[in-house]
Design an enzyme around this catalytic site. Structure first.
Site, short mmCIF file in Angstrom:
data_model
loop_
_atom_site.label_atom_id
_atom_site.label_comp_id
_atom_site.label_asym_id
_atom_site.label_seq_id
_atom_site.Cartn_x
_atom_site.Cartn_y
_atom_site.Cartn_z
N GLY A 118 14.26 -41.38 105.89
CA GLY A 118 15.71 -41.19 105.26
C GLY A 118 16.76 -42.30 105.12
O GLY A 118 17.93 -41.97 105.73
N ASN A 132 18.15 -43.26 102.38
CA ASN A 132 19.22 -43.07 101.73
C ASN A 132 20.11 -42.00 102.29
O ASN A 132 21.35 -42.05 102.17
CB ASN A 132 18.59 -42.27 100.38
N MET A 172 9.73 -34.55 100.28
CA MET A 172 8.39 -34.88 99.56
C MET A 172 8.09 -33.08 99.05
O MET A 172 6.68 -32.95 99.46
CB MET A 172 7.47 -35.61 100.39
N ARG A 173 8.68 -32.54 98.58
CA ARG A 173 8.46 -31.16 98.04
C ARG A 173 9.16 -30.95 96.86
O ARG A 173 10.15 -31.39 96.51
CB ARG A 173 8.90 -30.29 98.98
N HIS A 186 16.00 -41.45 92.17
CA HIS A 186 14.66 -41.85 91.59
C HIS A 186 14.54 -43.31 91.46
O HIS A 186 15.39 -44.00 90.99
CB HIS A 186 14.50 -40.96 90.49
N GLU A 218 19.80 -48.54 95.52
CA GLU A 218 19.72 -46.76 95.93
C GLU A 218 20.76 -46.68 96.91
O GLU A 218 21.55 -45.63 97.05
CB GLU A 218 18.41 -46.43 96.33
#
Length: 205
Positions: free
Chosen positions: A12, A14, A95-96, A114, A179
């Site tokens: 995590g 970000n 990741m879903r 992204h 990012e």
């Protein structure tokens, strides 16, 4: 003040950049909860250190459908005041793929980052795709989430030059730095009601 829910699956980084910006009072939003679908996600400890509530809702071994999983996820978000009326949901390495029902309920209130300049190179392994295509520039995109794969309205993008000797690892590192800069910026714009969605476009007020 808006309530923020961040969904993670790993470290995590970000998430950390957003939470640190909030802590420095750069973003007027309440960091209500960080939710992970993995109990061993390293980001959970980072969130706790920064004084944010954490919840774990394991997806591995969950017997129900994606819709049923998301329904439970929504109930956790709601418990912390992250609602479709007064909330923002940030995906930070979650990741879903979230269900169309979730997207519909939180329309234009779920954002994602992204590691490519969308609409180029959606999906997984974006940095690898950019190198294989011989792209001269890559970067990252913060966008609203819709029911497609990385197809929602674009909020902010940052450009990174691809060098001849770049590898997937070096390019990823350069993109990640950007990012960490633009994701908090996008959250700030949303929190200050500076974003208006018009069809496929976002207008920064």
């Amino acid at each position: 003040m808006l309530n923020l829910g961040i969904l993670i699956s790993g470290r995590g980084s970000n998430m950390e950049s957003i939470l640190k910006a909030i802590k420095k009072k750069k973003i007027p939003i309440n960091p209500a909860v960080v939710i992970s679908n993995k109990h061993d996600a390293k980001g959970l400890k980072i969130a706790e250190k920064l004084g944010v509530n954490v919840e774990v809702f394991e997806s591995k071994g969950f017997k129900g459908s994606r819709e049923e999983y998301d329904k439970e996820l929504i109930s956790i978000l709601t418990k912390y005041g992250v609602t479709p009326k007064n909330g923002l949901v940030c995906l930070a390495g979650f990741m879903r793929i979230i269900s169309p029902e979730f997207v519909k309920k939180y329309k234009n209130r779920i954002i994602n980052i992204h590691p490519a300049l969308l609409p180029s190179f959606p999906g997984l392994d974006s940095q690898k795709q950019a190198l294989e295509y011989g792209a001269k520039y890559s970067g990252c995109t913060v966008h609203f989430v819709d029911s497609g794969m990385d197809t929602g309205p674009i909020i902010i993008q940052a450009i990174v030059k691809v060098k001849e000797n770049d590898t997937e690892k070096t390019l990823s590192k350069k993109i990640l730095k950007e990012e960490h800069r633009i994701y908090p910026e996008a959250v700030n714009l949303f929190a200050r009601k500076k974003i208006r969605v018009s069809g496929r476009k976002t207008i920064i007020i």
